[in-house]
Design a protein around this motif. Sequence first.
Motif, short mmCIF file in Angstrom:
data_model
loop_
_atom_site.label_atom_id
_atom_site.label_comp_id
_atom_site.label_asym_id
_atom_site.label_seq_id
_atom_site.Cartn_x
_atom_site.Cartn_y
_atom_site.Cartn_z
N MET A 48 0.84 -1.20 0.00
CA MET A 48 0.00 0.00 0.00
C MET A 48 0.87 1.25 0.00
N ILE A 49 1.97 1.23 0.74
CA ILE A 49 2.90 2.36 0.74
C ILE A 49 3.51 2.53 -0.65
N ALA A 50 3.82 1.39 -1.27
CA ALA A 50 4.44 1.42 -2.61
C ALA A 50 3.46 1.80 -3.70
N GLY A 51 2.16 1.62 -3.44
CA GLY A 51 1.15 1.88 -4.46
C GLY A 51 0.80 0.65 -5.28
N LEU A 52 1.35 -0.53 -4.88
CA LEU A 52 1.05 -1.77 -5.58
C LEU A 52 -0.31 -2.32 -5.16
N GLU A 53 -0.80 -1.89 -4.00
CA GLU A 53 -2.15 -2.22 -3.52
C GLU A 53 -2.88 -0.91 -3.24
N GLU A 54 -4.13 -0.84 -3.64
CA GLU A 54 -4.92 0.35 -3.34
C GLU A 54 -5.32 0.36 -1.87
N ILE A 55 -5.37 1.54 -1.29
CA ILE A 55 -5.82 1.71 0.08
C ILE A 55 -7.35 1.78 0.08
N SER A 56 -7.99 1.03 0.99
CA SER A 56 -9.46 1.00 1.02
C SER A 56 -10.03 2.24 1.70
N THR A 66 -0.20 13.58 -0.11
CA THR A 66 -1.04 12.40 -0.08
C THR A 66 -0.75 11.50 -1.27
N MET A 67 -0.55 10.20 -0.97
CA MET A 67 -0.21 9.23 -2.00
C MET A 67 -1.42 8.43 -2.49
N ASN A 68 -2.58 8.61 -1.87
CA ASN A 68 -3.76 7.86 -2.31
C ASN A 68 -4.00 8.08 -3.79
N GLY A 69 -4.03 7.01 -4.56
CA GLY A 69 -4.30 7.12 -5.99
C GLY A 69 -3.11 7.51 -6.84
N VAL A 70 -1.96 7.80 -6.23
CA VAL A 70 -0.76 8.17 -6.99
C VAL A 70 -0.09 6.90 -7.51
N HIS A 71 0.27 6.88 -8.78
CA HIS A 71 0.90 5.71 -9.39
C HIS A 71 2.25 5.42 -8.72
N PRO A 72 2.61 4.14 -8.57
CA PRO A 72 3.90 3.80 -7.94
C PRO A 72 5.09 4.53 -8.53
N SER A 73 5.10 4.75 -9.83
CA SER A 73 6.24 5.40 -10.48
C SER A 73 6.36 6.87 -10.10
N LYS A 74 5.31 7.45 -9.53
CA LYS A 74 5.31 8.87 -9.16
C LYS A 74 5.56 9.08 -7.67
N ARG A 75 5.83 8.03 -6.93
CA ARG A 75 5.94 8.16 -5.47
C ARG A 75 7.38 8.36 -4.99
#
Length: 372
Positions: A48-56, A66-75
Amino acid sequence: MGFLNIKNATKAYGDVEVLHNIDISVEEGEFLVLVGPSGCGKSTLLNMIAGLEEISSGEISIKGKTMNGVHPSKRNIAMVFQSYALYPNMSVAKNITFGLEMHNVEKSVCKAALADVAKLLQIEPLLDRRPGQLSGGQRQRVAMGRALVRNPDVFLFDEPLSNLDAKLRVDMRTEIKRLHEKLKTTMVYVTHDQIEAMTLSTRIAVMFEGYVQQLGTPKQIYDTPSNLYVATFMGSPSMNLLPVDVMDGADGSQFELRIGDQVTKTVQLNGQRLPAGRYTLGLRPEHITDPESADLESGKYLMIESVVEVVEPAGADTFVTTKLQDIAVNTRMRGDIEVATGEVTEFALDLRRLHFFDPKTELRVELEAVGS
């Protein structure tokens, strides 16, 4: 707010919630270890931190964004996987710089970054080889090099040492520790190995069944476990647990400790008190030892004689099993002690290191000073 902030984060698959209201704030430069058994949710949280799983629900932020919805490559995170995930048809050098090249980083910058990382990880002689020509430890160094070359805000490690043999695990653990102390980069590390958690971390989050059971420094986790799960999970051998009935005494609370079939000792908690009732007493093996290894001059030890049931030499230590309250307990004695199965020997029990837990809630219960 921390450098990496996880606020009230949950993860659900359909109607099944697997992570429950996770709150963790990680400061810049910290080394946070997520530890727990398989299936506890630690890798899911890392993903979830990496963006490989969406946060519910809830929020994850890095550097205040905020990283919610941000693509892993942009984190601006870098991840080191258990399986290394190296390209078998590329050289070590190409594996390390491939990500930079995909982001159109200039060749001169890639070359300089490769040289710095190769020197840092001591893999300069390996740059022309392919992954199939490397040992497990060398592959893990290359995987770390690929992460390091990007200069990320946060490093994420997903059980990176689990595929290595015992000696190499210890060596690589030291390398990762040295790397963190040199770079001062924020790191989040997942493991099921409590020794890795204790030695690597600045703080530990002990997880079980999707909850953070306790968050604290290695010393806090080990010395003052918040509940029975943490008490028994952290430590090897694990904490001994014994049922005791605590009574009121003149100078504080007391309880009786049965040794063998007949002998009973009254343990006085001088100047300290617990409400009368039944508790689970926790004793770490190193706090039941041979008299020569104990600080007897402190006057804070209970001396008992008990039958030796099992002897396990382990080099610097000898683990001896005996019985208290009709329960087998592990004790830790010096490595050169001479004891034999079936003989009666003397044990020193450190009364300063007693832990009490409520048997119903399984939560830690703190002793109170008499008169407080």
